[in-house]
Design an enzyme around this catalytic site. Structure first.
Site, PDB file in Angstrom:
ATOM      1  N   LYS A 120       0.861  -1.190   0.000  1.00 42.83           N
ATOM      2  CA  LYS A 120       0.000   0.000   0.000  1.00 42.83           C
ATOM      3  C   LYS A 120       0.888   1.227   0.000  1.00 42.83           C
ATOM      4  O   LYS A 120       2.038   1.176   0.445  1.00 42.83           O
ATOM      5  CB  LYS A 120      -0.902   0.023   1.240  1.00 42.83           C
ATOM      6  CG  LYS A 120      -2.148   0.866   1.074  1.00 42.83           C
ATOM      7  CD  LYS A 120      -3.233   0.110   0.338  1.00 42.83           C
ATOM      8  CE  LYS A 120      -4.470   0.938   0.136  1.00 42.83           C
ATOM      9  NZ  LYS A 120      -5.592   0.136  -0.385  1.00 42.83           N
TER      10      LYS A 120
HETATM   11  P1  NAD Z   1     -13.214   7.690  -2.880  1.00 43.77           P
HETATM   12  O1  NAD Z   1     -12.276   8.764  -2.552  1.00 43.77           O
HETATM   13  O2  NAD Z   1     -13.680   7.528  -4.284  1.00 43.77           O
HETATM   14  O3  NAD Z   1     -14.526   7.796  -1.958  1.00 43.77           O
HETATM   15  C1  NAD Z   1     -14.484   7.930  -0.570  1.00 43.77           C
HETATM   16  C2  NAD Z   1     -15.826   8.493  -0.159  1.00 43.77           C
HETATM   17  O4  NAD Z   1     -15.922   8.531   1.256  1.00 43.77           O
HETATM   18  C3  NAD Z   1     -16.064   9.925  -0.653  1.00 43.77           C
HETATM   19  O5  NAD Z   1     -17.427  10.036  -1.065  1.00 43.77           O
HETATM   20  C4  NAD Z   1     -15.818  10.755   0.614  1.00 43.77           C
HETATM   21  O6  NAD Z   1     -16.481  12.009   0.578  1.00 43.77           O
HETATM   22  C5  NAD Z   1     -16.394   9.824   1.639  1.00 43.77           C
HETATM   23  N1  NAD Z   1     -15.979  10.117   3.005  1.00 43.77           N
HETATM   24  C6  NAD Z   1     -14.738  10.423   3.474  1.00 43.77           C
HETATM   25  N2  NAD Z   1     -14.788  10.638   4.792  1.00 43.77           N
HETATM   26  C7  NAD Z   1     -16.080  10.458   5.159  1.00 43.77           C
HETATM   27  C8  NAD Z   1     -16.773  10.538   6.390  1.00 43.77           C
HETATM   28  N3  NAD Z   1     -16.129  10.846   7.512  1.00 43.77           N
HETATM   29  N4  NAD Z   1     -18.105  10.282   6.396  1.00 43.77           N
HETATM   30  C9  NAD Z   1     -18.762   9.949   5.279  1.00 43.77           C
HETATM   31  N5  NAD Z   1     -18.161   9.862   4.078  1.00 43.77           N
HETATM   32  C10 NAD Z   1     -16.845  10.121   4.033  1.00 43.77           C
HETATM   33  O7  NAD Z   1     -12.543   6.340  -2.348  1.00 43.77           O
HETATM   34  P2  NAD Z   1     -12.902   4.842  -2.727  1.00 43.77           P
HETATM   35  O8  NAD Z   1     -11.925   4.378  -3.735  1.00 43.77           O
HETATM   36  O9  NAD Z   1     -14.364   4.733  -2.962  1.00 43.77           O
HETATM   37  O10 NAD Z   1     -12.497   4.106  -1.364  1.00 43.77           O
HETATM   38  C11 NAD Z   1     -13.393   4.023  -0.266  1.00 43.77           C
HETATM   39  C12 NAD Z   1     -12.942   2.893   0.655  1.00 43.77           C
HETATM   40  O11 NAD Z   1     -12.903   1.669  -0.099  1.00 43.77           O
HETATM   41  C13 NAD Z   1     -11.526   3.051   1.239  1.00 43.77           C
HETATM   42  O12 NAD Z   1     -11.505   2.439   2.519  1.00 43.77           O
HETATM   43  C14 NAD Z   1     -10.672   2.241   0.294  1.00 43.77           C
HETATM   44  O13 NAD Z   1      -9.459   1.799   0.891  1.00 43.77           O
HETATM   45  C15 NAD Z   1     -11.612   1.086   0.003  1.00 43.77           C
HETATM   46  N6  NAD Z   1     -11.309   0.350  -1.226  1.00 43.77           N
HETATM   47  C16 NAD Z   1     -11.264   0.975  -2.421  1.00 43.77           C
HETATM   48  C17 NAD Z   1     -11.004   0.223  -3.573  1.00 43.77           C
HETATM   49  C18 NAD Z   1     -11.016   0.844  -4.941  1.00 43.77           C
HETATM   50  O14 NAD Z   1     -10.869   0.100  -5.933  1.00 43.77           O
HETATM   51  N7  NAD Z   1     -11.222   2.133  -5.090  1.00 43.77           N
HETATM   52  C19 NAD Z   1     -10.755  -1.137  -3.471  1.00 43.77           C
HETATM   53  C20 NAD Z   1     -10.823  -1.756  -2.218  1.00 43.77           C
HETATM   54  C21 NAD Z   1     -11.103  -0.992  -1.102  1.00 43.77           C
END
Ligand code: NAD
Length: 434
Positions: A120
């Site tokens: 990561k």
């Molecule tokens: P992203 O940046 O596209 O979205 C994150 C979202 O969470 C945004 O809408 C943001 O405004 C919101 N957010 C942040 N803090 C917040 C809070 N305190 N309360 C409510 N909403 C809040 O990111 P993503 O890629 O969608 O990732 C989200 C999660 O999924 C992370 O934990 C990431 O590690 C995990 N993840 C992502 C992927 C991927 O392919 N993108 C894969 C596996 C896991």
């Protein structure tokens, strides 16, 4: 004290633990200990990342000022294959957060049985304060600083919170310039025009959809009757909400960093997505539609729903609020959204939690497909990607469910047992160098 002596914890024992994601990951790991025959020496290896790099990232702002950010790349394990894991841009990024996320990637890749270890990366930065050109300079300098570690056969980054296909494109270009050769497989989640996989952008949300349908079916619940709340309306949360609504679920809660919204009759998710696409900062702030009311983030987590999908950041469901969470099923779209103490509180009242290392694995599975296509220089059709994604997640879900039933443990513990045992087996078979 050896790891074998670590006592089994209860919710009250854990209530005092500070939410440090790395501590949290180690607590989860330690809970697996009594269910496996893994030798003590191998446990010592499993509890440490293989390699952790901290870098300074100087960036010339558009006004000529220099600002220096701190970045990280952690390779938790390469026992099962090259390290694999996203890059996060967020002010809360720390060395321990990146270590935890790299650990979870290791167990996740093993649970879905793809030939990767776990890694990561991240930069401690609020990207909303940077212009597009500043973001590009930050990305290129960070890439140069971690360049000695990354590579198609060594360590392959991907998008995570606040990093997009565009950021991945800049990484490919920077690595190509530094290395003097085309290396599209050095990252996944790129634009399709640059060797990205059709379907990758939607893959994590699609995986969340697959496992939600799978768990509801096993519990005898109909998707058409399911009321679902989603915390985080970014890549993972918004696509999971959209696909689940297409399958007949009623999405009654959505939120992002700017606010949370409740609609008892069900959101028109496509309408919310159009609003976000056009709004400043791509946020839900100010969203209005018939029947929609604004609530608090805490209120969203505690809605009376069948399924809660935390898809924002880690440590959102904690000992403080777990007692008020009413969902029957929690599907962890985010990494580490539930602390170990909250996990025990929810488990005690019978909630079913589909753990992150299974629920959000769709992203890394599709990244694996992208990497295979880059190495073979042979792109697939999107339909083929989605079908293969479904069958890998189905197999992983079947294995985790069966293990949970035969061992009488939670889905989280079953997923950890499966993943950790596979990594331990690879370490033992390789032996210890020299
Ligand atoms: P992203 O940046 O596209 O979205 C994150 C979202 O969470 C945004 O809408 C943001 O405004 C919101 N957010 C942040 N803090 C917040 C809070 N305190 N309360 C409510 N909403 C809040 O990111 P993503 O890629 O969608 O990732 C989200 C999660 O999924 C992370 O934990 C990431 O590690 C995990 N993840 C992502 C992927 C991927 O392919 N993108 C894969 C596996 C896991």
């Amino acid at each position: 004290m050896t790891i074998r002596d670590i006592p089994r914890r209860t919710a009250s024992d854990l209530a005092d633990v500070q939410v440090n994601p790395y501590e949290m990951m180690l607590q989860q790991l330690d809970m697996v200990r009594e269910y496996t025959e893994i030798p003590d020496g191998i446990w010592k290896i499993l509890r440490q990342p293989e390699r952790a790099l901290e870098v300074s990232v100087p960036v010339v702002r558009d006004d000529g000022e220099i600002e220096v950010f701190t970045g990280y790349r952690v390779q938790y394990s390469s026992a099962r294959g090259p390290c694999k894991g996203g890059i996060r841009y967020h002010p809360g990024v720390t060395a321990d957060e990146v270590k935890a996320l790299a650990g979870w990637m290791t167990w996740k890749c093993a649970v879905v049985n793809i030939p990767y270890g776990g890694g990561k990366g991240g930069v401690s930065v609020d990207p909303s304060r940077l212009t597009q050109r500043e973001l590009e300079r930050l990305t290129r300098r960070y890439t140069a600083m971690i360049y000695p570690l990354i590579g198609t056969r060594r360590d392959i980054p991907a998008p995570d919170v606040n990093t997009s296909a565009e950021v991945m494109n800049w990484i490919v270009d920077t690595a190509g310039v530094l290395g003097g050769e085309a290396t599209p497989g050095i990252v996944t989640g790129k634009a399709i025009e640059m060797g990205g996989a059709a379907g990758r952008r939607e893959a994590t949300g699609r995986g969340v959809m697959f496992v939600t349908l799978g768990v509801l079916e096993r519990l005898g619940m109909e998707i058409g009757d399911a009321r679902i709340a989603v915390q985080g309306f970014g890549n993972v949360g918004s696509i999971a909400a959209q696909l689940l609504a297409q399958h007949g679920a009623t999405i009654v809660g959505i939120s992002d960093v700017s606010g949370a919204y409740h609609c008892p009759t069900g959101f028109d998710v496509d309408d919310a997505l159009r609003y976000v696409a056009q709004s400043p900062g791509h946020l839900l702030a100010g969203y209005q539609a018939p029947g929609v009311e604004e609530i608090t983030n805490e209120g969203l987590l505690c809605l009376d729903v069948d399924v809660l999908i935390p898809a924002a950041l880690e440590a959102q469901i904690t000992a403080r609020n777990a007692g008020n969470v009413q969902a029957k099923v929690i599907v962890e779209g985010a990494n580490g959204p539930t602390t170990p103490e909250a996990d025990l509180i929810l488990g005690e009242r019978g909630a079913v939690i589909v753990p992150d290392i299974l629920a959000n694995a769709g992203g890394v599975v599709c990244s694996y497909f992208e990497w295979v296509q880059n190495i073979q220089c042979f792109p697939w059709e999107e339909q083929q990607t989605n079908q293969r994604l479904g069958s890998i997640l189905q197999r992983a879900m079947d294995e985790v469910w069966a293990l949970a039933e035969t061992r009488g443990v939670s889905l989280r513990l079953a997923a950890f047992i499966l993943g950790v045992e596979r990594v331990a087996a690879a370490i033992q078979m390789r032996g210890i160098f020299p």
